[in-house]
Design an enzyme around this catalytic site. Sequence first.
Site, PDB file in Angstrom:
ATOM      1  N   GLU A   1      40.403   4.610 106.007  1.00  0.00           N
ATOM      2  CA  GLU A   1      38.838   5.039 106.246  1.00  0.00           C
ATOM      3  C   GLU A   1      38.128   3.644 106.960  1.00  0.00           C
ATOM      4  O   GLU A   1      37.471   4.296 107.495  1.00  0.00           O
ATOM      5  CB  GLU A   1      38.088   4.597 104.430  1.00  0.00           C
ATOM      6  CG  GLU A   1      38.451   5.406 103.103  1.00  0.00           C
ATOM      7  CD  GLU A   1      38.117   6.802 104.189  1.00  0.00           C
ATOM      8  OE1 GLU A   1      37.377   7.067 105.056  1.00  0.00           O
ATOM      9  OE2 GLU A   1      38.622   7.479 103.763  1.00  0.00           O
TER      10      GLU A   1
ATOM     11  N   GLN B   1      34.136   5.740 113.501  1.00  0.00           N
ATOM     12  CA  GLN B   1      33.778   5.649 114.478  1.00  0.00           C
ATOM     13  C   GLN B   1      34.830   6.558 115.480  1.00  0.00           C
ATOM     14  O   GLN B   1      34.454   5.871 116.670  1.00  0.00           O
ATOM     15  CB  GLN B   1      32.632   4.508 115.156  1.00  0.00           C
ATOM     16  CG  GLN B   1      32.033   3.815 114.448  1.00  0.00           C
ATOM     17  CD  GLN B   1      30.491   4.153 114.463  1.00  0.00           C
ATOM     18  OE1 GLN B   1      29.966   5.158 115.104  1.00  0.00           O
ATOM     19  NE2 GLN B   1      29.756   3.880 113.453  1.00  0.00           N
TER      20      GLN B   1
ATOM     21  N   ASP C   1      28.729   9.931 105.075  1.00  0.00           N
ATOM     22  CA  ASP C   1      29.184   9.270 106.298  1.00  0.00           C
ATOM     23  C   ASP C   1      28.002  10.281 107.094  1.00  0.00           C
ATOM     24  O   ASP C   1      27.506  11.570 107.104  1.00  0.00           O
ATOM     25  CB  ASP C   1      30.709   9.208 107.371  1.00  0.00           C
ATOM     26  CG  ASP C   1      31.106  10.828 106.492  1.00  0.00           C
ATOM     27  OD1 ASP C   1      31.478  12.038 106.326  1.00  0.00           O
ATOM     28  OD2 ASP C   1      32.621  10.939 107.082  1.00  0.00           O
TER      29      ASP C   1
ATOM     30  N   CYS D   1      29.670  29.669 110.652  1.00  0.00           N
ATOM     31  CA  CYS D   1      29.444  30.039 108.766  1.00  0.00           C
ATOM     32  C   CYS D   1      30.647  31.283 108.910  1.00  0.00           C
ATOM     33  O   CYS D   1      30.417  31.140 107.613  1.00  0.00           O
ATOM     34  CB  CYS D   1      27.944  30.711 109.522  1.00  0.00           C
ATOM     35  SG  CYS D   1      27.006  28.979 110.143  1.00  0.00           S
TER      36      CYS D   1
ATOM     37  N   TYR E   1      28.995   3.719 102.413  1.00  0.00           N
ATOM     38  CA  TYR E   1      30.604   4.391 102.311  1.00  0.00           C
ATOM     39  C   TYR E   1      31.975   4.098 102.249  1.00  0.00           C
ATOM     40  O   TYR E   1      32.734   5.189 101.489  1.00  0.00           O
ATOM     41  CB  TYR E   1      30.335   4.540 103.825  1.00  0.00           C
ATOM     42  CG  TYR E   1      31.306   6.119 104.426  1.00  0.00           C
ATOM     43  CD1 TYR E   1      30.834   6.498 104.386  1.00  0.00           C
ATOM     44  CD2 TYR E   1      33.018   5.194 104.933  1.00  0.00           C
ATOM     45  CE1 TYR E   1      32.149   7.954 104.111  1.00  0.00           C
ATOM     46  CE2 TYR E   1      33.477   6.140 105.293  1.00  0.00           C
ATOM     47  CZ  TYR E   1      34.078   7.423 105.054  1.00  0.00           C
ATOM     48  OH  TYR E   1      34.588   8.335 104.958  1.00  0.00           O
TER      49      TYR E   1
ATOM     50  N   CYS F   1      25.019  29.148 101.123  1.00  0.00           N
ATOM     51  CA  CYS F   1      24.640  28.280 101.940  1.00  0.00           C
ATOM     52  C   CYS F   1      23.174  28.406 102.295  1.00  0.00           C
ATOM     53  O   CYS F   1      22.807  28.904 102.592  1.00  0.00           O
ATOM     54  CB  CYS F   1      25.229  27.865 103.164  1.00  0.00           C
ATOM     55  SG  CYS F   1      24.504  27.026 103.859  1.00  0.00           S
TER      56      CYS F   1
ATOM     57  N   LEU G   1      41.033   0.776 120.115  1.00  0.00           N
ATOM     58  CA  LEU G   1      40.134   0.936 118.832  1.00  0.00           C
ATOM     59  C   LEU G   1      38.939   0.994 119.141  1.00  0.00           C
ATOM     60  O   LEU G   1      38.134   1.901 118.427  1.00  0.00           O
ATOM     61  CB  LEU G   1      41.023   0.806 117.535  1.00  0.00           C
ATOM     62  CG  LEU G   1      40.870   1.787 116.681  1.00  0.00           C
ATOM     63  CD1 LEU G   1      41.726   3.456 117.033  1.00  0.00           C
ATOM     64  CD2 LEU G   1      41.766   1.592 115.350  1.00  0.00           C
ATOM     65  N   GLY G   2      37.986  -0.253 119.739  1.00  0.00           N
ATOM     66  CA  GLY G   2      36.725  -0.214 118.977  1.00  0.00           C
ATOM     67  C   GLY G   2      36.748  -1.037 118.309  1.00  0.00           C
ATOM     68  O   GLY G   2      37.162  -1.200 117.383  1.00  0.00           O
ATOM     69  N   TYR G   3      35.641  -0.910 117.922  1.00  0.00           N
ATOM     70  CA  TYR G   3      34.617  -1.878 117.423  1.00  0.00           C
ATOM     71  C   TYR G   3      35.171  -2.750 116.451  1.00  0.00           C
ATOM     72  O   TYR G   3      35.407  -2.881 115.311  1.00  0.00           O
ATOM     73  CB  TYR G   3      34.007  -0.250 116.263  1.00  0.00           C
ATOM     74  CG  TYR G   3      32.812   0.388 116.706  1.00  0.00           C
ATOM     75  CD1 TYR G   3      31.733  -0.295 117.166  1.00  0.00           C
ATOM     76  CD2 TYR G   3      33.938   1.543 117.561  1.00  0.00           C
ATOM     77  CE1 TYR G   3      30.919   1.161 117.315  1.00  0.00           C
ATOM     78  CE2 TYR G   3      32.958   2.198 118.181  1.00  0.00           C
ATOM     79  CZ  TYR G   3      31.319   2.097 118.055  1.00  0.00           C
ATOM     80  OH  TYR G   3      30.481   3.179 118.697  1.00  0.00           O
TER      81      TYR G   3
ATOM     82  N   CYS H   1      31.927  23.091 110.012  1.00  0.00           N
ATOM     83  CA  CYS H   1      30.964  23.094 110.173  1.00  0.00           C
ATOM     84  C   CYS H   1      30.229  21.921 110.384  1.00  0.00           C
ATOM     85  O   CYS H   1      29.525  20.668 110.967  1.00  0.00           O
ATOM     86  CB  CYS H   1      30.084  22.607 108.400  1.00  0.00           C
ATOM     87  SG  CYS H   1      27.927  21.954 108.223  1.00  0.00           S
TER      88      CYS H   1
HETATM   89 FE1  SF4 Z   1      27.738  24.771 107.275  1.00  0.00          FE
HETATM   90 FE2  SF4 Z   1      26.435  25.921 105.341  1.00  0.00          FE
HETATM   91 FE3  SF4 Z   1      27.433  27.798 108.064  1.00  0.00          FE
HETATM   92 FE4  SF4 Z   1      28.723  26.526 106.224  1.00  0.00          FE
HETATM   93  S1  SF4 Z   1      27.322  28.566 105.815  1.00  0.00           S
HETATM   94  S2  SF4 Z   1      29.438  26.450 108.663  1.00  0.00           S
HETATM   95  S3  SF4 Z   1      28.250  24.771 105.164  1.00  0.00           S
HETATM   96  S4  SF4 Z   1      25.974  25.848 108.239  1.00  0.00           S
END
Ligand code: SF4
Length: 273
Positions: free
Chosen positions: A35, A40, A136, A197, A118, A206, A78-80, A190
């Site tokens: 994690e 980043q 995140d 979508c 996080y 959604c 790896l940075g940071y 997404c």
């Molecule tokens: Fe993202 Fe909604 Fe498209 Fe699914 S339907 S990829 S949650 S915008």
Amino acid sequence: MKQTLRADLLRWFDRTKRDLPWRRTKDPYGIWVSEVMLQQTQVDRVVNYWQRFLARFPDVRSLASAEVKEVLGLWSGLGYYSRARNLHRAAQAIATTHAGELPDSVDALLELPGFGRYTAGAVASIAFGLEAPLVDGNVARVLSRLLEIEGAPGEREREKTLWAAATALVSGERPGDWNQSLMELGATVCTPQNPTCLLCPVRAECGAFIQGRVGELPPPKKAAKRKRLELHVAFARKGREVLLARREEKGLFGGLWELPSTEGALSSALGKK
Ligand code: SF4
């Protein structure tokens, strides 16, 4: 809606999740290291680093007793680097105050160096199965589209709404897989630009998709003001040797080696008016 959303996304996660080495372990330490490395940093880059790191430091105690420069050496590229320093410090704290085992509560995790909401949420939910939320960049984008959460990244009200939504949604079975499935959806379907979508397992739930607002959410982040930095650098050589200095631990490029430098306009750097 919550139950359908959870069931659809978890089913999709079980079917399509990427096979990553840290997903094959139940060891909280290995999950924690992954994690921290993933913050980043792209998943593809992390795989080799994680394997090498775990081979050299297989548990909290081996990491805690190592020299920080060896830890930084394995992190090199790896940075940071503050992440590596905090990982090392946290391992020392865990070795001393928790007998070498990561504590299994969000509050105790938050006490450790480098643990923010996080990381605490990720370790608590994935390693210990606690109903701990996390947000995140990927989760923020997915939730803002799914639930039509307004506001640009970084705005306080938006952050509060996102954490509240993540908290409400994580309660239920398999909280660790739920958090991972949100992150996985954000990383693979997404995406920030051109989300797919039509392949999305939760498009029926959604808000942005139903309302035709996918392109609007989230709005672009307001550009941070750039700060101008004047840096004067000295070059001193003796034969084949060059003088290097180590920067302060805190601040820009903290702890890195460089040619000796000073910030500010040349007149103030030389102590003139
Ligand atoms: Fe993202 Fe909604 Fe498209 Fe699914 S339907 S990829 S949650 S915008």
